[in-house]
Structure formats: C-alpha cells, structure tokens
Design a protein around this motif. Sequence first.
Motif, short mmCIF file in Angstrom:
data_model
loop_
_atom_site.label_atom_id
_atom_site.label_comp_id
_atom_site.label_asym_id
_atom_site.label_seq_id
_atom_site.Cartn_x
_atom_site.Cartn_y
_atom_site.Cartn_z
N TYR A 1 5.90 2.75 -8.04
CA TYR A 1 4.95 1.66 -8.19
C TYR A 1 3.53 2.14 -7.90
O TYR A 1 2.59 1.80 -8.63
CB TYR A 1 5.32 0.50 -7.24
CG TYR A 1 4.52 -0.76 -7.51
CD1 TYR A 1 4.95 -1.67 -8.46
CD2 TYR A 1 3.34 -1.03 -6.81
CE1 TYR A 1 4.22 -2.82 -8.72
CE2 TYR A 1 2.61 -2.17 -7.06
CZ TYR A 1 3.06 -3.08 -8.02
OH TYR A 1 2.32 -4.21 -8.28
N ARG A 2 3.36 2.94 -6.86
CA ARG A 2 2.03 3.46 -6.53
C ARG A 2 1.48 4.31 -7.66
O ARG A 2 0.28 4.29 -7.96
CB ARG A 2 2.08 4.29 -5.24
CG ARG A 2 2.52 3.53 -4.00
CD ARG A 2 2.15 4.29 -2.73
NE ARG A 2 2.57 5.68 -2.75
CZ ARG A 2 3.76 6.11 -2.35
NH1 ARG A 2 4.66 5.24 -1.90
NH2 ARG A 2 4.06 7.41 -2.38
N GLY A 3 2.35 5.09 -8.32
CA GLY A 3 1.89 5.96 -9.38
C GLY A 3 1.28 5.20 -10.54
O GLY A 3 0.32 5.65 -11.17
N LEU A 4 1.82 4.01 -10.84
CA LEU A 4 1.30 3.22 -11.95
C LEU A 4 -0.08 2.67 -11.66
O LEU A 4 -0.79 2.26 -12.58
CB LEU A 4 2.27 2.07 -12.26
CG LEU A 4 3.60 2.48 -12.89
CD1 LEU A 4 4.52 1.28 -12.99
CD2 LEU A 4 3.39 3.09 -14.26
N ALA A 5 -0.47 2.63 -10.39
CA ALA A 5 -1.81 2.15 -10.03
C ALA A 5 -2.83 3.27 -9.98
O ALA A 5 -4.02 3.01 -9.82
CB ALA A 5 -1.75 1.44 -8.68
N ASP A 6 -2.36 4.52 -10.14
CA ASP A 6 -3.27 5.66 -10.08
C ASP A 6 -3.81 5.95 -11.48
O ASP A 6 -3.03 6.13 -12.43
CB ASP A 6 -2.52 6.88 -9.55
CG ASP A 6 -3.44 8.08 -9.40
OD1 ASP A 6 -4.10 8.18 -8.36
OD2 ASP A 6 -3.48 8.90 -10.34
N THR B 1 2.50 15.48 -6.96
CA THR B 1 3.33 15.80 -5.80
C THR B 1 2.85 15.09 -4.55
O THR B 1 3.65 14.60 -3.74
CB THR B 1 3.35 17.32 -5.57
OG1 THR B 1 3.83 17.97 -6.76
CG2 THR B 1 4.26 17.69 -4.41
N LYS B 2 1.54 15.02 -4.38
CA LYS B 2 0.98 14.36 -3.19
C LYS B 2 1.28 12.86 -3.19
O LYS B 2 1.68 12.30 -2.16
CB LYS B 2 -0.52 14.59 -3.13
CG LYS B 2 -1.19 13.95 -1.92
CD LYS B 2 -2.69 14.23 -1.89
CE LYS B 2 -3.35 13.57 -0.67
NZ LYS B 2 -4.81 13.84 -0.64
N LEU B 3 1.11 12.21 -4.34
CA LEU B 3 1.27 10.77 -4.40
C LEU B 3 2.74 10.34 -4.52
O LEU B 3 3.16 9.37 -3.89
CB LEU B 3 0.48 10.20 -5.58
CG LEU B 3 0.46 8.67 -5.71
CD1 LEU B 3 -0.21 8.03 -4.49
CD2 LEU B 3 -0.29 8.24 -6.97
N MET B 4 3.50 11.08 -5.30
CA MET B 4 4.88 10.67 -5.60
C MET B 4 5.90 11.28 -4.65
O MET B 4 7.07 10.88 -4.65
CB MET B 4 5.23 11.06 -7.04
CG MET B 4 4.26 10.51 -8.08
SD MET B 4 4.33 8.71 -8.21
CE MET B 4 5.86 8.50 -9.11
N GLY B 5 5.50 12.27 -3.86
CA GLY B 5 6.41 12.83 -2.88
C GLY B 5 7.33 13.91 -3.39
O GLY B 5 8.15 14.44 -2.63
N GLY C 1 0.81 -1.21 0.00
CA GLY C 1 0.00 0.00 0.00
C GLY C 1 0.84 1.25 0.00
O GLY C 1 1.69 1.46 -0.87
N ALA C 2 0.66 2.11 1.01
CA ALA C 2 1.37 3.39 1.08
C ALA C 2 2.86 3.20 1.30
O ALA C 2 3.64 4.15 1.08
CB ALA C 2 0.78 4.24 2.21
#
Length: 310
Positions: A201-206, A245-249, A194-195
């Motif tokens: 990796y998280r970005g590809l799921a958005d 910016t919020k998701l990828m930092g 998850g987070a």
Amino acid sequence: MDPLSSLLSGIRAEGSVVSHAVLTAPWTIRFADDAPLTMISVLRGGGTLLLPEGTERAVGVGDTAIVRGSAPFHLADHPSSVHGSHAAYEIACFTPDAGCTAEELAGITWGTDSKEAATALIVGAYRASGRRHERLLRALPPVLVLKEDVEVCAWLETAAADAARFSAGSQALMDRLLDWALVCTLRTWFDRAGADAPSWYRGLADPVLAPALQAFHDRPAEAWTVESLATRAGVSRALFAKRFTKLMGRPPLAYLTECRMDEAEALLTDTDLSIAQIGRSVGYADAFGFSAAFKRHKGLSPSTFRAAAA
C-alpha cells in the motif's frame, strides 16, 4: 488492478442485512457468522467490543470497527454486562439454517424505543471466496476502529433506510453500500497508519514506485526486470532498486516473486486451470520452472498444494 482492489476481489458483502437496533442496557450482541471480516458502523449510541482473546475496544457514534477472524465476539453496552443479567441477542446470518434474510429482519427493534438508550448500527459480515483475501487479513490487526465524521453517519443511516425498502435492486444496493464502506474504511486506515501500513500500500503512494508497481500488478505475466521496472518509474536502475528495497522491505525481484506465488496460490484454489496455465499467467514459461519456484516459496508443489486445499 492495484493490490488492494485485487485482495478485496476475494471478499465482499452478499445477502447483507441492514437493521435498526434500539437497545436498552444491559445488553449484548453476539456475532457468530464465522466471517473472515465483520464491519460495524455505529450511527447512534455505542458500546464495547469484546474479542475472544480478551481485547476490549470502546466504540461510539461515528466509529467504524473492523473485526478480523471467524471466532465469535460480542458487542455490549458495558463489559460487565456479559457476566450479569442482560438482554442477549445474536447475529448469525451466514450459519446453516439461520433464517436471516433481509425480509425477516427488516425494521427489527430490540428493547424499548428510548432516545437515551437508542443504539443504531450497520453491520456487514463479509463472505470470502478462495484464498485471495488472506494477504489482506495478514495486514490487519485483530480489530481496528476508525473515527469518522458524524455527518457521514447521518448520510449512511439514510442510505441504509432507503436501501431496506425492498424496491427493485434493494439487496444489491445494501451489499454494494457495505462494500463501498469497507473500501473507504480500509483506505483511510492505511493512510493514517503511515509506516505501519503494508508495503504494497505504501508503494502505491510513492511517486517513483507507483508506476512500476501498477504496471507489474496489471501484467504479472510479463518478463519484468529491475531495468524495465526502473524505466516505468523514470529513474535509473540503481536508484529504483535502492528506493524499492528501502520502502518495500525487500528487493524488486523478491517482491515480484512473492506476489506471483500469492497469485498462483489463489488460482490453484479458486480455478480449474492446469499447472502450466497458472505458471504462464504468473510469468513462467513452463510448468517445471513454475513448480520449482512454487515449492521453494510455499513448501509444497502446486499439485500437492491444490490437493491439500481441496
């Protein structure tokens, strides 16, 4: 190519050995392949992983463990076995003069063939080429253990046994089997994290960021802007920048520069391309602009970095 596929292109199984181990307690196996990643799938039985820094992780039937780092580590029936009288074994197939080919280890059996004592393992030690895999390693803990369906173990054991029969293509089949298992294990672990999964990796799921990220990673040399990436995402420039910016930092252009510098680092290490050619391949019009950006982010000029790596 998506980030995970790109990072995995620098690390893969090669000359893998699939063996059936029947171990009678007390026993230990020392892993000394000096490999950046080692994967252990427990098909039957189980034990405890003992890592150099003192971490202990129990693994049982259905578990797949990935150990990061080249330092030797142990798998034992019980942590106390290392300090007492026990049967000791070692897997070191990649070390010089190891004599550890599939033909030599086929069907190897350790200990006595007892249903109660049987531990069956599939072990993959992964070789690395260059530095491309290092970003992946930074995203992983020293050891991760993933629980899988026991039915998958039965299928995997059958597939491994079939691969080890030494018919044409058997070595390639064993290697690709382990590569497939590594990709599946990492994807499942990142999904469950998850987070805590890496931002790339998280970005590809958005659904908003994924099209823009895929476009950038497919064509890193293109003159991307926040506006052109937002167009790919199908949203406004302001919304894209805020969500990114919020998701990828970090802001979109900071992420792009970081990825370009990581790619340049791999090309400087793994290829004989000129500084100018590498600069163009990661989106810089001339060698001067690329060299300045690389030194700003990596602390060394491209030529100095290449010489140090060599």
